[in-house]
Design an enzyme around this catalytic site. Structure first.
Site, PDB file in Angstrom:
ATOM      1  CB  ILE A 174       8.005   6.590  14.546  1.00 19.85           C
ATOM      2  CG1 ILE A 174       9.205   5.676  14.312  1.00 19.85           C
ATOM      3  CG2 ILE A 174       7.627   7.366  13.284  1.00 19.85           C
ATOM      4  CD1 ILE A 174      10.441   6.347  13.770  1.00 19.85           C
ATOM      5  NE  ARG A 232       0.988  10.095  10.446  1.00 14.99           N
ATOM      6  CZ  ARG A 232       0.463   9.089   9.728  1.00 14.99           C
ATOM      7  NH1 ARG A 232      -0.700   8.592  10.060  1.00 14.99           N
ATOM      8  NH2 ARG A 232       1.101   8.636   8.669  1.00 14.99           N
ATOM      9  N   PRO A 233       2.804  16.332  11.542  1.00 11.62           N
ATOM     10  CG  PRO A 233       4.680  17.415  12.386  1.00 11.62           C
ATOM     11  CD  PRO A 233       3.760  16.257  12.647  1.00 11.62           C
ATOM     12  CB  ILE A 234       3.019  18.157   6.057  1.00 15.58           C
ATOM     13  CG1 ILE A 234       2.123  19.407   6.132  1.00 15.58           C
ATOM     14  CG2 ILE A 234       2.191  16.890   6.115  1.00 15.58           C
ATOM     15  CD1 ILE A 234       1.321  19.627   4.853  1.00 15.58           C
ATOM     16  CG  ASP A 235       7.633  20.381  10.089  1.00 15.00           C
ATOM     17  OD1 ASP A 235       6.979  19.364  10.407  1.00 15.00           O
ATOM     18  OD2 ASP A 235       8.852  20.494  10.306  1.00 15.00           O
ATOM     19  CG  ASP A 247       3.697   1.321   9.576  1.00 12.98           C
ATOM     20  OD1 ASP A 247       3.845   1.595   8.384  1.00 12.98           O
ATOM     21  OD2 ASP A 247       3.431   2.177  10.446  1.00 12.98           O
ATOM     22  CB  CYS A 284      -4.392  10.388  12.008  1.00 10.72           C
ATOM     23  SG  CYS A 284      -2.844   9.579  12.380  1.00 10.72           S
ATOM     24  NE  ARG A 340      -6.968   4.343   5.933  1.00  9.56           N
ATOM     25  CZ  ARG A 340      -6.503   5.522   6.316  1.00  9.56           C
ATOM     26  NH1 ARG A 340      -6.869   6.033   7.475  1.00  9.56           N
ATOM     27  NH2 ARG A 340      -5.675   6.186   5.567  1.00  9.56           N
ATOM     28  CE  LYS A 381      -1.621   1.465   4.094  1.00  5.70           C
ATOM     29  NZ  LYS A 381      -1.322   2.870   4.454  1.00  5.70           N
ATOM     30  CG  ASN A 382       2.403   2.644   3.465  1.00  2.13           C
ATOM     31  OD1 ASN A 382       1.234   2.948   3.190  1.00  2.13           O
ATOM     32  ND2 ASN A 382       2.813   2.453   4.695  1.00  2.13           N
TER      33      ASN A 382
HETATM   34  C1  EPZ Z   1       4.579   6.852   6.456  1.00  2.00           C
HETATM   35  O1  EPZ Z   1       3.821   7.890   7.045  1.00  2.00           O
HETATM   36  C2  EPZ Z   1       3.644   5.652   6.346  1.00  2.00           C
HETATM   37  N1  EPZ Z   1       2.514   6.001   5.475  1.00  2.00           N
HETATM   38  C3  EPZ Z   1       3.152   5.267   7.741  1.00  2.00           C
HETATM   39  O2  EPZ Z   1       2.370   4.100   7.591  1.00  2.00           O
HETATM   40  C4  EPZ Z   1       4.355   4.930   8.606  1.00  2.00           C
HETATM   41  O3  EPZ Z   1       3.895   4.652   9.922  1.00  2.00           O
HETATM   42  C5  EPZ Z   1       5.313   6.126   8.633  1.00  2.00           C
HETATM   43  O4  EPZ Z   1       5.691   6.484   7.293  1.00  2.00           O
HETATM   44  C6  EPZ Z   1       6.591   5.827   9.414  1.00  2.00           C
HETATM   45  O5  EPZ Z   1       7.232   4.720   8.839  1.00  2.00           O
HETATM   46  C7  EPZ Z   1       2.702   5.995   4.132  1.00  2.00           C
HETATM   47  O6  EPZ Z   1       3.783   5.703   3.630  1.00  2.00           O
HETATM   48  C8  EPZ Z   1       1.503   6.326   3.297  1.00  2.00           C
HETATM   49  P1  EPZ Z   1       6.757  10.135   8.433  1.00  2.00           P
HETATM   50  P2  EPZ Z   1       4.433   9.394   7.070  1.00  2.00           P
HETATM   51  O7  EPZ Z   1       6.621  11.431   7.712  1.00  2.00           O
HETATM   52  O8  EPZ Z   1       5.253   9.632   5.864  1.00  2.00           O
HETATM   53  C9  EPZ Z   1       7.546  13.389  11.768  1.00  2.00           C
HETATM   54  C10 EPZ Z   1       0.488   2.747   7.826  1.00  2.00           C
HETATM   55  O9  EPZ Z   1       0.190   2.124   8.842  1.00  2.00           O
HETATM   56  N2  EPZ Z   1       7.396  14.387  10.687  1.00  2.00           N
HETATM   57  O10 EPZ Z   1       7.853   9.201   8.046  1.00  2.00           O
HETATM   58  O11 EPZ Z   1       3.303  10.316   7.358  1.00  2.00           O
HETATM   59  C11 EPZ Z   1       6.228  12.672  12.083  1.00  2.00           C
HETATM   60  O12 EPZ Z   1       5.477  13.417  13.010  1.00  2.00           O
HETATM   61  C12 EPZ Z   1       0.976   4.176   7.939  1.00  2.00           C
HETATM   62  O13 EPZ Z   1       0.492   2.290   6.660  1.00  2.00           O
HETATM   63  C13 EPZ Z   1       7.612  15.732  10.960  1.00  2.00           C
HETATM   64  O14 EPZ Z   1       7.911  16.101  12.091  1.00  2.00           O
HETATM   65  O15 EPZ Z   1       5.380   9.343   8.325  1.00  2.00           O
HETATM   66  C14 EPZ Z   1       6.707  11.365  12.651  1.00  2.00           C
HETATM   67  O16 EPZ Z   1       7.009  11.552  14.031  1.00  2.00           O
HETATM   68  C15 EPZ Z   1       0.715   4.721   9.332  1.00  2.00           C
HETATM   69  N3  EPZ Z   1       7.488  16.642   9.950  1.00  2.00           N
HETATM   70  C16 EPZ Z   1       8.023  11.087  11.906  1.00  2.00           C
HETATM   71  O17 EPZ Z   1       8.403  12.331  11.316  1.00  2.00           O
HETATM   72  C17 EPZ Z   1       7.164  16.274   8.671  1.00  2.00           C
HETATM   73  O18 EPZ Z   1       7.073  17.154   7.789  1.00  2.00           O
HETATM   74  C18 EPZ Z   1       7.904  10.068  10.783  1.00  2.00           C
HETATM   75  O19 EPZ Z   1       6.798  10.446  10.004  1.00  2.00           O
HETATM   76  C19 EPZ Z   1       6.948  14.899   8.407  1.00  2.00           C
HETATM   77  C20 EPZ Z   1       7.079  13.977   9.423  1.00  2.00           C
END
Ligand code: EPZ
Length: 417
Positions: free
Chosen positions: A327, A122-125, A305, A117, A397, A22-23
Site C-alpha cells: 500500500i 500519499r497523493p489525493i489525485d 496499519d 508524510c 494520535r 479513529k478512522n
Molecule cells: C487511510 O488513509 C487511513 N487513514 C490510513 O490509516 C490507512 O493506512 C490507509 O487508509 C490504508 O488503509 C484514515 O482513514 C484517516 P488510501 P488514506 O487513500 O485514505 C494511494 C493510520 O495509521 N492513493 O487508502 O490516506 C496512496 O498513495 C492511517 O490510522 C492515490 O494514489 O489511504 C496509497 O498508496 C495511516 N491517490 C493507496 O492509494 C489518491 O488520490 C491507499 O491510500 C489516494 C490514494
C-alpha cells in the site's frame, strides 16, 4: 516530549476494551458539515487526531460540545470561511475529508494540500478527479486545492486504486449531488461502511457500501442523527498481537471479529488459540510461534496499519517469514529500530525478510509514525530490560491512553513527561 519506559519481558493477561475507531470517527466528524441540524456522535476515541479535526471544524463554523459519551456538533454560518488552512491540515492528512462535504453543501471549498508524510507521498489525485467528474471546477494553487460547483451532479467514476479517504470524501460529495452517482473500485474497509451507515441515518440514499461499487442517489438535504462509531479494529488488533508476542492471554472486549478476520486468520496460523465470544475475542498463545508470510492489501486483505505490529511478532517466530507492503512505499521505518533491538530483518524493496526468534534487548528507540510506534512498544514488552520509546505523541494520535490499557493487562510501562 513524552516517552514510554517499558520493563520486559512480561506477558499480557486480562481484559481490555477497544475504543471507538479513529478512522471511522474522522469522516463522521466531517459529515457534520453536510447538515445544519445537530449531529450526535457516540464513542469517539479520546485521541489527538479527533481534537485536531474538532479544531478544524470549529474554524469552519461547526460548534461541538461533549455531553457524556456523545459529541454534539452543529454547523453554523458563524465562520465566514470555507478555508482549511495549512497550519491545521499539515498536522493531520485526514483533514482532506472536509473537502467533499464543503463543496457538496456550500458549493465551494479551499483546503490546504495535505503534503506527504513519513510513510509515503500519499497523493489525493483520485479525490480531485472524482470531484471534477461530479462537475466541480478544481484548481491547485499555492499549496491549496480550491473547488467550486453551483451544485454537484451525479456521475460515474472509477477509482484507479481503492482509496479509503477518497471513497469516504466522494461519498460525502455525492449524497447531496443532483442525480445518481456510481463509484467503482471503492475501498471496502469497515470504516467506509460505518460512514455509509451514518449518512443513511441522516437521510442519504446509498447502496453497496463495503463492496467495490457504491450507488448514491442524491437528495436535497440531510438531517441530523445520533450515531455510534464502530470499535477500532487496528487498536484492538494491536493488543491481540501484544498477547501473541508475549505468550499472553487476553479478552479484547467490544471488538468485531468479522472486521478483524484477516488478522485473526493469520494469528491462528501462527499458533494462537482464538475464541470469538459474545463479550469479544479471547486470544492466548502458549505453544510455539509459527512464522507465516504476509502481504498487506486493501480490505478484506491484511491491513497495512497492522504491518509494523505484525513484524514485531515475526521477530519472535521460530523460523523465517516475509512481509510485503503493497500500500505505501515507505512503511518500513520501524525496521531500523527493531534491528537496533536485535531483530534479524533484511529489507529488499517492498519485502522485509525476518528471521526469528531473536532475543530482543532493551534500547532507546524512536517512533516515526503512528503504527511504527505501536510496533516498538510491542517489541519493548518482550525485550530484556528497560526500553524507552521516544516521541510518543505519534502514539497519542491514534491510541487512547495506551499505557493505562497495557498496565491493566499487567505490562510494566510508564509514561515519562
Ligand atoms: C487511510 O488513509 C487511513 N487513514 C490510513 O490509516 C490507512 O493506512 C490507509 O487508509 C490504508 O488503509 C484514515 O482513514 C484517516 P488510501 P488514506 O487513500 O485514505 C494511494 C493510520 O495509521 N492513493 O487508502 O490516506 C496512496 O498513495 C492511517 O490510522 C492515490 O494514489 O489511504 C496509497 O498508496 C495511516 N491517490 C493507496 O492509494 C489518491 O488520490 C491507499 O491510500 C489516494 C490514494
Amino acid at each position: 516530549m513524552d516517552r514510554f519506559r517499558i520493563e520486559g519481558p512480561n506477558r499480557l493477561a486480562g481484559t481490555v476494551r477497544a475504543s471507538g475507531a479513529k478512522n471511522a470517527a474522522l469522516p463522521a466528524l466531517a459529515a457534520s458539515l453536510l447538515t445544519d441540524e445537530p449531529l450526535e456522535l457516540v464513542g469517539l476515541p479520546r485521541v489527538r487526531d479527533i481534537m485536531t479535526m474538532r479544531k478544524l471544524l470549529d474554524h469552519l463554523g461547526v460548534d461541538s460540545e461533549q455531553e457524556g459519551d456523545s459529541l454534539r456538533l452543529v454547523a453554523t454560518d458563524r465562520a465566514s470561511t470555507d478555508d482549511a488552512p495549512y497550519e491545521l491540515v499539515k498536522t493531520m492528512r485526514a483533514s482532506i475529508l472536509v473537502l467533499g462535504p464543503l463543496v457538496a453543501r456550500l458549493g465551494h471549498a479551499r483546503v490546504s494540500l495535505p503534503g506527504g508524510c513519513a510513510i509515503g507521498v500519499r497523493p489525493i489525485d483520485q479525490h480531485l478527479a472524482c470531484l471534477e467528474a461530479l462537475g466541480a471546477e478544481v484548481e491547485l494553487e499555492h499549496g491549496y486545492v480550491t473547488a467550486r460547483a453551483e451544485r454537484l451532479v451525479g456521475a460515474s467514476f472509477r477509482f484507479s486504486t481503492p482509496t479509503v479517504t477518497g471513497t469516504e470524501n466522494m461519498l460525502m460529495a455525492a449524497v447531496l449531488a443532483h442525480g445518481t452517482t456510481v463509484l467503482e473500485n471503492c475501498a471496502r474497509e469497515p470504516e467506509v461502511v460505518d460512514l455509509a451507515r451514518l449518512l443513511t441515518g441522516m437521510g442519504a440514499k446509498i447502496d453497496g457500501a463495503g463492496n467495490e461499487s457504491i450507488v448514491i442517489e442524491g437528495v436535497e438535504s440531510l438531517a441530523g442523527t445520533r450515531h455510534t462509531v464502530i470499535p477500532d479494529r487496528i487498536e484492538g488488533g494491536t493488543y491481540l498481537i501484544g498477547a501473541a508476542i508475549t505468550g499472553g492471554d487476553i479478552l479484547l472486549e467490544g471488538a468485531d471479529a468479522a472486521d478483524l478476520a484477516p488478522l485473526l486468520e493469520k494469528l491462528a496460523e501462527n499458533g494462537c488459540e482464538i475464541e470469538e465470544l459474545a463479550a469479544g475475542i479471547q486470544l492466548r498463545r502458549q505453544g510455539e510461534l509459527k512464522p507465516r508470510d504476509t502481504v498487506t492489501a486493501p480490505h478484506p486483505g491484511f491491513p497495512t496499519d497492522l504491518q509494523a505490529q505484525y513484524m514485531a511478532l515475526m521477530t519472535q517466530a521460530e523460523g523465517g517469514s516475509t512481509i510485503c507492503e503493497t500500500i505505501f512505499e515507505n512503511r518500513f521505518q520501524h525496521v531500523s529500530e527493531l534491528t537496533r533491538m536485535g531483530a534479524d530483518i533484511q529489507v529488499e524493496g517492498s519485502y522485509a525478510r525476518i528471521h526469528g526468534p531473536s532475543r530482543l534487548s532493551s534500547a532507546s528507540v524512536m517512533a516515526t509514525d503512528l503504527r511504527a510506534s505501536a510496533c516498538l512498544v510491542l517489541a519493548g514488552l518482550v525485550a530484556h530490560g528497560e526500553t524507552q520509546v521516544d516521541r510518543i505523541y505519534h502514539l497519542d494520535r491514534g491510541y487512547e491512553r495506551m499505557e493505562l490499557k497495557l498496565q491493566s493487562l499487567g505490562a510494566r510501562v510508564e509514561r515519562l513527561e
